[in-house]
Design a protein around this motif. Structure first.
Motif, mmCIF file in Angstrom:
data_model
loop_
_atom_site.group_PDB
_atom_site.id
_atom_site.type_symbol
_atom_site.label_atom_id
_atom_site.label_comp_id
_atom_site.label_asym_id
_atom_site.label_seq_id
_atom_site.Cartn_x
_atom_site.Cartn_y
_atom_site.Cartn_z
ATOM 1 N N ARG A 11 20.691 -89.797 -21.005
ATOM 2 C CA ARG A 11 20.332 -89.933 -22.421
ATOM 3 C C ARG A 11 19.132 -89.064 -22.776
ATOM 4 N N GLU A 12 18.179 -88.950 -21.846
ATOM 5 C CA GLU A 12 16.960 -88.164 -22.077
ATOM 6 C C GLU A 12 17.141 -86.677 -21.779
ATOM 7 N N GLY A 13 18.351 -86.270 -21.377
ATOM 8 C CA GLY A 13 18.628 -84.863 -21.127
ATOM 9 C C GLY A 13 18.036 -84.329 -19.837
ATOM 10 N N LYS A 14 17.800 -85.198 -18.869
ATOM 11 C CA LYS A 14 17.182 -84.788 -17.606
ATOM 12 C C LYS A 14 18.198 -84.415 -16.524
ATOM 13 N N ILE A 15 19.474 -84.514 -16.846
ATOM 14 C CA ILE A 15 20.532 -84.244 -15.882
ATOM 15 C C ILE A 15 21.213 -82.923 -16.264
ATOM 16 N N SER A 16 21.531 -82.112 -15.267
ATOM 17 C CA SER A 16 22.185 -80.821 -15.535
ATOM 18 C C SER A 16 23.561 -81.040 -16.161
ATOM 19 N N ASP A 17 24.031 -80.030 -16.881
ATOM 20 C CA ASP A 17 25.327 -80.126 -17.554
ATOM 21 C C ASP A 17 26.452 -80.438 -16.573
ATOM 22 N N ASP A 18 26.451 -79.785 -15.412
ATOM 23 C CA ASP A 18 27.498 -80.041 -14.411
ATOM 24 C C ASP A 18 27.492 -81.496 -13.951
ATOM 25 N N LYS A 19 26.299 -82.038 -13.741
ATOM 26 C CA LYS A 19 26.197 -83.435 -13.296
ATOM 27 C C LYS A 19 26.588 -84.393 -14.412
ATOM 28 N N VAL A 20 26.280 -84.033 -15.651
ATOM 29 C CA VAL A 20 26.692 -84.875 -16.781
ATOM 30 C C VAL A 20 28.207 -84.998 -16.804
ATOM 31 N N VAL A 21 28.889 -83.885 -16.599
ATOM 32 C CA VAL A 21 30.357 -83.908 -16.584
ATOM 33 C C VAL A 21 30.855 -84.784 -15.428
ATOM 34 N N LYS A 22 30.235 -84.678 -14.269
ATOM 35 C CA LYS A 22 30.627 -85.507 -13.123
ATOM 36 C C LYS A 22 30.397 -86.990 -13.402
ATOM 37 N N CYS A 23 29.425 -87.298 -14.254
ATOM 38 C CA CYS A 23 29.140 -88.698 -14.589
ATOM 39 C C CYS A 23 30.273 -89.357 -15.355
ATOM 40 N N LEU A 24 31.186 -88.564 -15.916
ATOM 41 C CA LEU A 24 32.350 -89.139 -16.582
ATOM 42 C C LEU A 24 33.262 -89.858 -15.586
ATOM 43 N N ASP A 25 33.068 -89.603 -14.297
ATOM 44 C CA ASP A 25 33.874 -90.245 -13.261
ATOM 45 C C ASP A 25 33.251 -91.530 -12.734
ATOM 46 N N ILE A 26 32.054 -91.848 -13.195
ATOM 47 C CA ILE A 26 31.371 -93.070 -12.746
ATOM 48 C C ILE A 26 31.771 -94.199 -13.692
ATOM 49 N N HIS A 27 32.454 -95.184 -13.164
ATOM 50 C CA HIS A 27 32.983 -96.263 -14.009
ATOM 51 C C HIS A 27 31.903 -97.281 -14.343
ATOM 52 N N HIS A 28 31.023 -96.868 -15.231
ATOM 53 C CA HIS A 28 29.952 -97.713 -15.761
ATOM 54 C C HIS A 28 29.849 -97.357 -17.238
ATOM 55 N N ASN A 29 30.052 -98.326 -18.100
ATOM 56 C CA ASN A 29 30.152 -98.049 -19.531
ATOM 57 C C ASN A 29 28.979 -97.252 -20.089
ATOM 58 N N GLN A 30 27.755 -97.624 -19.758
ATOM 59 C CA GLN A 30 26.585 -96.927 -20.311
ATOM 60 C C GLN A 30 26.453 -95.513 -19.765
ATOM 61 N N VAL A 31 26.741 -95.331 -18.489
ATOM 62 C CA VAL A 31 26.695 -93.986 -17.900
ATOM 63 C C VAL A 31 27.717 -93.088 -18.581
ATOM 64 N N MET A 32 28.935 -93.576 -18.708
ATOM 65 C CA MET A 32 29.993 -92.773 -19.324
ATOM 66 C C MET A 32 29.697 -92.478 -20.792
ATOM 67 N N MET A 33 29.208 -93.477 -21.534
ATOM 68 C CA MET A 33 28.910 -93.262 -22.945
ATOM 69 C C MET A 33 27.787 -92.238 -23.119
ATOM 70 N N ASN A 34 26.737 -92.350 -22.323
ATOM 71 C CA ASN A 34 25.637 -91.388 -22.431
ATOM 72 C C ASN A 34 26.065 -89.993 -22.002
ATOM 73 N N ALA A 35 26.941 -89.903 -21.006
ATOM 74 C CA ALA A 35 27.466 -88.589 -20.599
ATOM 75 C C ALA A 35 28.280 -87.985 -21.743
ATOM 76 N N MET A 36 29.129 -88.794 -22.379
ATOM 77 C CA MET A 36 29.918 -88.287 -23.506
ATOM 78 C C MET A 36 29.016 -87.882 -24.670
ATOM 79 N N SER A 37 27.954 -88.628 -24.896
ATOM 80 C CA SER A 37 27.001 -88.286 -25.970
ATOM 81 C C SER A 37 26.351 -86.935 -25.722
ATOM 82 N N GLN A 38 25.959 -86.681 -24.472
ATOM 83 C CA GLN A 38 25.344 -85.396 -24.133
ATOM 84 C C GLN A 38 26.354 -84.255 -24.250
#
Length: 116
Positions: A11-38
């Motif tokens: 959410r704070e933009g501290k994760i690289s773009d590649d890692k944000v995309v990989k976070c879409l595979d983590i089945h946790h609602n808040q992680v996935m939503m924040n990754a999609m937001s970024q």
């Protein structure tokens, strides 16, 4: 790293773009939503991202995939496809919207307006 900390860092933009995309595979609602937001905020779009968003679009169970009120991860992912606004993302958005009933379409459109 704990999932809530990861969610905050995305959410704070501290994760690289590649890692944000990989976070879409983590089945946790808040992680996935924040990754999609970024992804929407940065307009990150490629075939891999579109496929991941398409997959997430099926997560519309209000008990397991609820974000806020009646909004689910699936609704949010479809809205992100619209916000990305590329020919491929819009094509996938249109295909997914054609499968939804009017109630779900209204939810997606409201979310897209909010993040667009």
């Amino acid at each position: 790293m704990n999932l809530l900390t990861l969610s905050k860092e995305i959410r704070e933009g501290k994760i690289s773009d590649d890692k944000v995309v990989k976070c879409l595979d983590i089945h946790h609602n808040q992680v996935m939503m924040n990754a999609m937001s970024q992804i929407a905020k940065k307009k990150l779009c490629n075939e891999k991202i579109i496929e991941k968003l398409k997959h997430i679009s099926q997560f519309r169970d209000p008990k397991a995939n609820k974000l806020f009120g009646i909004d689910t991860l699936g609704h949010y992912s479809i809205a992100v496809l619209r916000v990305l606004n590329t020919s491929e993302s819009i094509k996938q958005y249109d295909l997914l919207m054609a499968e939804l009933d009017d109630f779900d379409k209204e939810i997606v459109e409201r979310i897209a307006e909010g993040i667009g």
